[in-house]
Structures are given as structure tokens and as C-alpha cells.
Design an enzyme around this catalytic site. Structure first.
Site, short mmCIF file in Angstrom:
data_model
loop_
_atom_site.label_atom_id
_atom_site.label_comp_id
_atom_site.label_asym_id
_atom_site.label_seq_id
_atom_site.Cartn_x
_atom_site.Cartn_y
_atom_site.Cartn_z
N GLU A 7 84.02 43.05 79.96
CA GLU A 7 84.60 43.81 78.86
C GLU A 7 85.05 45.20 79.27
OE1 GLU A 7 83.19 45.10 74.37
OE2 GLU A 7 82.60 43.17 75.21
N ASP A 101 80.56 41.55 76.43
CA ASP A 101 79.35 41.76 75.65
C ASP A 101 78.98 40.48 74.90
OD1 ASP A 101 79.07 44.34 76.49
OD2 ASP A 101 79.77 45.27 74.63
N TYR A 319 70.72 45.72 75.24
CA TYR A 319 71.97 45.71 74.47
C TYR A 319 71.79 46.37 73.10
CZ TYR A 319 76.20 43.89 72.28
OH TYR A 319 77.40 43.78 71.62
#
Length: 670
Positions: A7, A101, A319
Site C-alpha cells: 500500500e 493493509d 495495526y
């Protein structure tokens, strides 16, 4: 050769480092039989209406609704170079590993590139929740089939297209309506931003229209053998109380004080019970944003940016864009490694080590509560605190404390409830005595306005009391108080309201449905929505508070309930969850959205806008309001009925035109 599609560059470097792909190429890293390339977030964006038909360059009600039959994407101008690198690499790749992600939007970023480039080869998915080496190696050993996350893409695509339909059509419709009445500007309408704005508008209206109402409390000080304690009158007669249980009869309160001032109270109820409090769950993004706002005054976007830096730059936390506050039971095996890393990162935590019970399994470890991601916790790798900014250290400290709290004893206290009978009336008191500090040692008290207000009802340190004991009145006072308006939203409380939207839905059927949804927006988008509303002039910051502007208030007043009702938007989010779960097809979802946008456009055609009037003039030809425009020779006033009326007035000194001269309208694009 396998192509890993990431990403962002930092993500690509971390994954390439573990793979051993360290040779730099054009827009990629190569080595060890792999190529790692990256996007910069979204490289593609939804095409504007004029890409479907040049006629849509003109904003006009009769051209609405705009509903594409064959959706188009365009390469962002700033991304063309990297996009071309990726397109070339896809031709070279034997298979693709999506390594964006691990969530809905990440899936969209990768798969829209693959679809746009016409890639038809094998696809798998790297699902990693922390960008440190152990987590990446673990994910690489368990790469998922590409089909396992395809529905994430379909849900994200549905969200993107639904947002486009509402944004493009409703923004055009209400902007045109407002400009017909002299408003000079664009009125942005969004599927998520508009209900969010309404939350603030409704709260501000409630505050503005609030009328304080008096109520009365009677507080007594009583003498006991063990010492003095206070107790508050609890009226038995409901006719004296409002809906919140407050006494609204002044005469009754003062009459009680008058007849009981020298009275003898008697303890008729005395009960002590041991209470236990479990540690708080670990953070999801929304609760981290709320706590960052409450403790430090950080904005929602600021917290998201900090959390992203802790994840990407410092490799200190997992995350961040998660909606889950629980942890998989399997991760309990890593707890010792995580705690060791925390101690290596900060030696000041060393005295805490002997108080941690690593065998303790708190409620946070629960497989049944896990969504796409687990809660935000420290990683298994040590980090360098000296490289963090103060805000980064502050939020990192919150994350690690919530994790460490899982291994500390519960907080325990004895709560004593007392009822004193005086002149036939009950006076109640509550006392609390801490027995085990437990996990609360990790959380220093934060002083805030809310804390100050809660002190009145907080527990006191009661003396030793006994059942049936006679307690003479030491003093008895009537306190005159007033109800207070609700507090304005802060960014933290607005994030909480967006997530727990069911609280604001009056319809009981919808409320029940909404309790099972994630509310308005997503963990990844809520902060950006608030920033957008501020930038567009619909909200403004006042110290820590968020307040709506007159434009924002009147826009909400003009829009249909379907666009502003928080409950309706949350139901749209629920439909996207259905797409993600495979219970609703993308086609069926879009058919619903297309029917809805047609209905909304029909509604807009009958709306009369009433927005704050900006400085304007009347058209010299027809008398209608005029609005500022830009032409080849500078700004001018143009009739809001253009192109039917071509009246104009020059603005300022212009050597080419005299002021107030009538002329044909300039070529324009509205």
C-alpha cells in the site's frame, strides 16, 4: 516471479527486508525470487461525471441523477509514474501477493489496480497486523488464498460507488438550489459526512434551546459513634420528582429541613459488599481517539496519524485501524515476549515485572470477539522511545498500559450502602474503601470537568457504622441547583457518537438493528470526515469543542431525512457488511443505491434553500440574486438564473469594462 503489491513504500521496505529483496529497481525492490512494489494509497480514483458525458460539465437539476452503467476509474495525476511501473511489473509477474493493509480499503487499493490493468493471473493475500519482522514472517508462512478476501473488495467497491452517487448528485443538486438564491459556494453533501454534521447540529440546537430548570437537594450531616458522615434525601413521593429523580418541589425540601433540623436519624439499612473491577480492554482506534482527546486534547486525525507512525515508523504497536478491542487466545503465548520487549524498551517499567501474572487470562482473550483485526497492542520487538515525539510517547504509553493491565490483579473495594430514616424520609449514603489497587495503579487520575461534576455523587470515606444506630442531625441544608445543558461535542466524543450511533436513533426497530452495526463510517475514515467538515466550513473548532456553523445548520435543515438521519447511514454500512459476509451481492447493493439516489433527486427538486445570504447584488435585468464568478478579465457578478438570464456586473476597477455595464455572460463552468 511473485509480485508483492503493497500500500505504501514503508510497508514495501519492511516486507522486502524480510524476503531478502534488497535490490532497487524502478518503483520496486527485487531479490530472492520476489519483486516488491508499492502504491501511495489510492493510485486510482472514481472518474468525474464529465468522463461519462461532456454534458455533465454543467451543473443543472435536469441532468440529475447521474448513474453510471459502466463505472470508470482514472489514474491520479500525481501517481502516473508509479502506476506505470506497477503495470509493467504485472506483465512480468507469475503471481501476485496482495500485501496492502489488511482491511476493506487496503483490499480496494490493490484490486482496483489489478482490475484496471487487466491482470488475470493467480492472486494470494498476505494478512499481517504488525509491521515488525516476527509478524511479517508469521504472515508469510500463512499466505491466504486470494478468494478469501475478495468480498472485502466488493464491499469496498460498493462503498466507493455509493459515496460517489450521493456525493456527486446531492452536492450538485443542493449547490444549484442554493446558488439560485444567491449563495456563492459549493454545498458538499456526503453519505457519511452529512449525518455526522447532523449529530453536531442537533447537539448545538439542544444547547442553544436549553432552558435551565431548578431543583433542590437536601443534604444532612449526621453524627455517629464512629464519626460524622453525610447523606442525601431520597424522596419517596414520585410527584416531587422529575424524570431524572430530582426534587422539583422547593416547598417540600424546605419543609423537611424545617421540621427535621434537630431530629434523630436511625440507620435502617447497612450493607457492605466486595466489588471487583476487571481491567479495561485494549484499544481499538475509536477508543484510542477518545482517550487521546480526553487526556491530551488531541484531534481525531492527529491520533490516527500518531497511531499510524507507531505502527509503521517505530514498529512499536500493531495495526491501528481496527474496530476490535479483543485479542485472539493464541496470542497469549506471545505475552512473555511482548512484556520482555516492553522492559527492554523502557527500564522504568522493571519494578512492575514482579507484579505481572503472565498466566492470568483476562476477558480480553476471546476468539469469538475477533473481527478482521485484533486490538491495538505493543509488538514483540523492542522500540526506541527517544525517537518518538511527545505525542507519540503519550499514546504509546496508553497502549502499553492497557496491555500490561491484563496481567495485573483486579481492582477490589468494599462498597457500603447506608439508609438513614429521618422524619419518615430516607437519606442515603455510599462509602467505598479500596482493598486491592490492582490494575488501577497503572492509570493516573485525569482531572477534567466531567470528573469535577462527578465528585458530588462520588463515594465518601464512611466511619464505622452499625445497623439500628441512632444518628443525631448535625446540620441539614437545602441546596438550590439548576439543570445543565448537554456538553458540546469534542472530536473524541463525536468519534464515540459515530461509532455508537444507535443511541441517537429514536426508532426502536432501527435502534435494535443498529446495535449490531459499526455505526457511521469506519475506523479508517471517521477522523478524515471530521476534518472535511471543518475544511468545508460546516464545523469549527472552539478550543476542544466542535461547533456547527450557520451554514452547516441550515444545510441540515434543508436536506431530506434520508440523507441526514444517522440511523439510515448506519444501515447502509450494515448492508456493506452483508456484502462483505457474502449475504448480499454487490449488484443488489448498487440497485438499492440507484433507486435511493433517484428518490433523493426527486425530493431535492421541491426544496427551497434557506442559507446564510452572502454579500450579493440584484440582477440589473431580472432582479434575481447574483453570485460571484470568475471570467477571463477577472471576477464579476453573474445572474443566478444563468443561462436563462445573462445579466452581469463588473467587480472592482477594470480597465476593459465599466462598472454596472450589461454584457453577455462569460463562458463558464459551474
Amino acid at each position: 516471479m511473485r509480485l508483492f503489491l503493497c500500500e505504501k513504500p514503508s510497508q514495501a521496505r519492511d516486507i522486502a527486508g524480510v524476503l531478502g529483496a534488497n535490490q532497487k529497481g524502478d518503483g520496486c525492490l527485487r531479490g530472492a525470487g520476489a519483486i516488491v512494489t508499492w502504491a501511495f494509497g489510492h493510485l486510482l480514483e472514481q472518474a468525474p461525471p464529465e468522463a461519462y458525458d461532456p454534458a455533465y460539465k454543467r451543473w443543472a437539476l435536469e441532468l440529475l441523477p447521474i448513474v453510471p452503467t459502466d463505472w470508470k476509474l482514472e489514474i491520479k495525476a500525481s501517481a502516473k509514474k508509479q502506476f506505470n511501473f506497477i503495470r509493467k511489473l504485472l506483465k512480468e509477474a507469475s503471481s501476485v501477493v496482495i500485501a496492502t493493509d489488511a482491511e476493506r480499503e487496503g483490499e480496494l487499493i490493490a484490486r482496483e489496480i489489478l482490475d484496471y490493468c487487466g491482470y488475470r493471473g493467480p492472486v494470494t493475500r498476505l494478512w499481517v497486523s504488525a509491521m515488525n519482522e516476527p509478524s511479517i514472517r508469521k504472515a508469510l508462512a500463512d499466505i491466504r488464498p486470494g478468494d478469501s478476501t475478495l468480498r472485502l473488495y466488493q464491499a469496498a467497491l460498493g462503498r466507493s460507488r455509493a459515496d460517489w452517487l450521493v456525493g456527486m448528485n446531492m452536492t450538485r443538486a443542493f449547490t444549484v438550489l442554493a446558488q439560485q438564491h444567491g449563495y456563492d459556494g459549493v454545498l458538499s453533501v456526503g453519505r457519511v459526512q452529512t449525518p455526522t454534521l447532523r449529530l453536531v447540529v442537533d447537539r448545538d440546537r439542544e444547547i442553544a434551546n436549553f432552558v435551565p430548570k431548578p431543583f433542590w437537594e437536601v443534604v444532612g450531616q449526621f453524627n455517629a459513634e464512629g464519626g460524622v458522615f453525610s447523606a442525601k434525601w431520597k424522596p419517596r413521593d414520585d410527584s416531587l420528582l422529575d424524570d431524572a429523580g430530582r426534587c422539583i418541589n422547593e416547598q417540600a425540601a424546605r419543609s423537611l429541613v424545617q421540621r427535621a433540623t434537630n431530629g434523630q436519624g436511625r440507620i435502617v439499612h447497612l450493607e457492605t459488599a466486595r466489588k471487583k473491577e476487571a481491567p479495561p480492554l485494549v484499544f481499538d482506534l475509536a477508543t484510542l481517539q477518545q482517550e487521546g482527546s480526553r487526556r491530551y486534547g488531541y484531534g481525531a486525525q492527529q491520533v490516527l496519524d500518531i497511531a499510524q507512525a507507531l505502527y509503521e515508523t517505530h514498529k512499536a504497536t500493531t495495526y491501528p485501524r481496527t474496530d476490535c478491542r479483543y485479542l485472539p487466545e493464541s496470542m497469549l503465548d506471545e505475552a512473555e515476549v511482548v512484556v520482555t520487549a516492553l522492559l527492554q524498551s523502557d527500564s522504568s517499567l522493571q519494578p512492575l515485572r514482579n507484579r505481572l501474572d503472565m498466566t492470568r487470562q483476562s476477558r480480553v482473550w476471546n476468539d469469538s470477539k475477533i473481527t478482521a483485526h485484533h486490538g491495538i497492542i505493543p509488538t514483540t520487538s523492542p522500540c526506541n522511545l527517544s525517537r518518538m515525539s511527545e505525542p507519540e510517547r503519550n499514546l504509546y504509553d496508553l497502549v502499553r498500559r492497557h496491555y500490561l493491565a491484563q496481567f495485573m490483579p483486579q481492582h477490589e473495594y468494599d462498597q457500603t450502602d447506608v439508609v438513614v430514616k429521618l422524619e419518615g424520609e430516607n437519606f442515603v449514603a455510599t462509602g467505598r474503601q479500596v482493598k486491592v489497587d490492582g490494575w488501577r495503579d497503572l492509570f493516573p487520575r485525569v482531572t477534567s470537568e466531567d470528573d469535577e461534576e462527578s465528585k458530588e455523587g462520588s463515594s465518601q470515606a464512611l466511619p464505622v457504622l452499625s445497623q439500628g444506630e441512632v444518628c443525631p442531625v448535625r446540620s441539614l441544608d437545602t441546596l438550590t441547583k439548576q439543570t445543565t445543558p448537554p456538553k458540546p461535542f469534542t472530536e473524541g466524543t463525536l468519534i464515540a457518537a459515530m461509532k455508537n450511533i444507535a443511541r441517537f436513533e429514536p426508532n426502536e426497530t432501527l435502534k435494535a438493528q443498529l446495535k449490531a452495526t459499526a455505526g457511521i463510517g469506519t475506523e479508517a475514515t471517521r477522523a478524515g470526515i471530521i476534518e472535511t467538515l471543518i475544511k468545508r466550513g460546516f464545523l469549527k473548532r472552539q478550543k476542544r469543542a466542535l461547533r456547527s456553523t450557520p451554514t452547516g445548520q441550515q444545510l441540515i435543515g434543508a436536506l431530506p431525512e434520508l440523507l441526514t438521519a444517522p440511523g439510515m447511514t448506519a444501515l447502509w454500512e450494515q448492508s456493506l457488511d452483508e456484502v462483505e459476509a457474502g449475504r448480499l451481492s454487490l449488484q443488489a447493493f448498487m440497485e438499492r443505491q440507484e433507486a435511493l439516489i433517484t428518490k433523493l433527486v426527486q425530493h431535492a427538486s421541491g426544496v427551497t434553500m434557506a442559507l446564510p445570504q452572502q454579500p450579493s447584488k440584484k440582477c440589473p435585468l431580472c432582479g434575481s440574486p447574483m453570485r460571484k464568478r470568475k471570467g477571463g478579465n477577472g471576477p464579476f457578478w453573474g445572474c443566478s438564473r444563468h443561462p436563462e438570464c445573462k445579466g452581469t456586473i463588473n467587480i472592482g476597477n477594470n480597465s476593459k469594462r465599466g462598472n454596472d455595464k450589461r454584457r453577455p455572460a462569460a463562458k463558464r463552468s459551474t
